[in-house]
Write an enzyme that holds these catalytic residues in place. Sequence first.
Site, PDB file in Angstrom:
ATOM      1  N   ASN A   1     -63.515  -6.226  88.460  1.00 30.73           N
ATOM      2  CA  ASN A   1     -62.743  -5.714  87.324  1.00 30.73           C
ATOM      3  C   ASN A   1     -62.608  -4.189  87.294  1.00 30.73           C
ATOM      4  OD1 ASN A   1     -65.316  -4.991  86.646  1.00 30.73           O
ATOM      5  ND2 ASN A   1     -65.299  -5.906  84.595  1.00 30.73           N
TER       6      ASN A   1
ATOM      7  N   ASP B   1     -69.734  -7.984  90.563  1.00 33.88           N
ATOM      8  CA  ASP B   1     -69.839  -9.001  89.512  1.00 33.88           C
ATOM      9  C   ASP B   1     -69.540 -10.389  90.075  1.00 33.88           C
ATOM     10  OD1 ASP B   1     -66.940  -9.076  89.652  1.00 33.88           O
ATOM     11  OD2 ASP B   1     -66.956  -7.254  88.419  1.00 33.88           O
TER      12      ASP B   1
ATOM     13  N   ASP C   1     -89.901 -13.548  92.268  1.00 34.98           N
ATOM     14  CA  ASP C   1     -90.172 -12.128  92.457  1.00 34.98           C
ATOM     15  C   ASP C   1     -91.678 -11.849  92.305  1.00 34.98           C
ATOM     16  OD1 ASP C   1     -88.822  -9.389  92.495  1.00 34.98           O
ATOM     17  OD2 ASP C   1     -90.037  -9.189  90.696  1.00 34.98           O
TER      18      ASP C   1
ATOM     19  N   ASP D   1     -66.782  -5.781  93.340  1.00 36.20           N
ATOM     20  CA  ASP D   1     -66.382  -5.554  91.954  1.00 36.20           C
ATOM     21  C   ASP D   1     -65.084  -6.320  91.679  1.00 36.20           C
ATOM     22  OD1 ASP D   1     -65.889  -4.568  89.445  1.00 36.20           O
ATOM     23  OD2 ASP D   1     -65.368  -2.534  90.108  1.00 36.20           O
TER      24      ASP D   1
ATOM     25  N   GLU E   1     -91.887 -14.112  96.806  1.00 36.65           N
ATOM     26  CA  GLU E   1     -91.933 -12.777  97.384  1.00 36.65           C
ATOM     27  C   GLU E   1     -93.400 -12.368  97.400  1.00 36.65           C
ATOM     28  OE1 GLU E   1     -90.352  -8.243  96.614  1.00 36.65           O
ATOM     29  OE2 GLU E   1     -91.139  -9.497  95.022  1.00 36.65           O
TER      30      GLU E   1
ATOM     31  N   ASP F   1     -64.779  -1.710  87.265  1.00 32.95           N
ATOM     32  CA  ASP F   1     -65.712  -0.808  86.568  1.00 32.95           C
ATOM     33  C   ASP F   1     -66.740  -0.188  87.523  1.00 32.95           C
ATOM     34  OD1 ASP F   1     -67.397  -2.920  87.092  1.00 32.95           O
ATOM     35  OD2 ASP F   1     -68.042  -3.215  85.012  1.00 32.95           O
TER      36      ASP F   1
END
Length: 593
Positions: free
Chosen positions: A49, A55, A225, A47, A279, A51
């Site tokens: 920032n 990110d 995917d 992380d 996948e 929150d």
Amino acid sequence: MISRRDVAKLGASLLLAPAGVRAARGAAVPWWKRAVAYEIYPRSFQDGNGDGIGDFRGMAARVDHLADLGVDAVWVAACFDSPNADNGYDVRDYRRIMPDFGTMADFDLFLSRARARGIHVILDMVFNHTSDEHEWFVRSRQSRDDPYRDFYIWRDGRDGGPPTDWQAAFGGPAWQFDARTGQYYLHTFVAKQPDLNWENPQVRAALYDILRFWAAKGVSGFRFDAITSLAKPSAMRDLTPAQRAGSGAFAEIGPRLEGYLHDMYTHVFAGTDLYTVGEAWGAPHAAIAAMTDDRRGGLNSAFRFDLQLQDIRGWRKTPWRLEAMRAFNADNAFDDDPHVWPLVYLEDHDFPRAVSRYGSARPEFRERSAMLLATMLLSLKGTPFIYQGQEIGMANYPFTAIDQYRDVAAHQGWRDEVLSGRVPAATYLANLAQSSRDNARTPMQWDGSAHAGFTTGVPWLAVNPDHVRVNVAAQQGVAGSVLSFYRRMIALRRARSCLATGRYQDVSPEGRQGDVDRPGGRTGGLYAYLRRDEAGAALVVLNFSDAAARYALPDGMAAERVLIGNLPHPAAAVGGVLVLRPWESVIYAVRPG
Ligand code: GLC
Ligand code: CA
């Protein structure tokens, strides 16, 4: 948004596509055959920032960790704008970074830092379905004659119910009724993930444009995917009894799927060095070979699930067997076919942690079994994928209650199995604790502080309490740590071509290998294989067991020296016999007989 005219133009160009497969890629080994790759699950990596959600700023700050580890490529799991019904695997806008993960500028920062350190970036393309909030679907559901109607799969119901009895991958019917137009749409996964209609050339053209957009930004490849769900059955019939008893999958794995992949190859990938990996749930050996054969022009490689599904089916967990792992590894070498390039992985964001699954639960053996697994992963044929946290031996989370899980699949199973009264809660929870995808999704453990250095805020999913011991800072630069071992192993693979691209031969002792059950690793087995090419040969010996084991070298083989071992002072071959301590792994340079 592409205009209708663009769509029509691209659609027409599909019909004019060159039919043949482009000729050979030249003599040089493509970059991805020599590469070691690493998967980042952005929500849980770092992380930036406060929150509580990982990110791109956080990822950019951790590029040095990846470079120090020595990986050549990073696969970033789903990271586009999404309402997060399935953690980003429900895309609302393929050209926008998920706001939770930052902005396009943050992505660009990560990409440029990675590239500056020689790391290729591979993005996750979720093209079997979109979010129901994607503009295409919003349009599609408006009316039966909207130009986007045919981007998805709409059918009339049957006798007041869904068109067929198909089941969605996480449970429940695969059809969702939409009152506005009085028809059902198909969803292989949850109802918020409507399936795209790959039969429609306009859909494919729109998807290819998205690939070109990201390739132009400088990414080096794509992971596709749920590739095996793309080709829906040509006839909409109920499942056969065999399908119902098996996985319940209804998509076709075969020529139509290969046709789609080939179409994508000719329009986007031919003549580039972009790496493509699918996948491939449910695809057997032959289908994988067909999809990835480099003479046909499809994908470069595929994630297989044969081994993963040995002991995990949905939420159910059963014991695994070393024999099955050996059989899979042999099968996955594709008989050293020069036209098929395998992929090897033990962990990703959809499976529990390998050390908890295949290693030893005993504290004294945990680290060495994590290193043994690293020895295997990084000495098998194919491009290895390490999953974040695997390089420090992260283990499963001690889950005990359903409200500790965030995964949509865990909650869907709770409703379908437990609340319906089919399965006792205790049974479901005991299995889920060992099978859940959330085991892999707990935050990366960077240090021993409150939230493991992952965030200064409240993490979106609980940090594993073992982070006080198991973390990057505690292992950094420490000889004998799991992290140091991963670095050495990656360097060894790079230095010895036989470990990456050489031929594979299982030379395990004859006879039954024994079951390695979880937890506790009751009985074990000795697993040995040879990798060799023109430059040399290496023997990999792995003791998957809580007890010492003997291994007699094959006739005529001489173990010349130890290349790497997960414990100090590995055994020298005395009279052609090696004695390995519990969970010991050694790679020897050998002269094959
Ligand atoms: C793949 C992803 C998984 C996701 C599913 C649906 O299996 O790896 O995380 O839930 O596809 O997109
Ligand atoms: Ca954040």
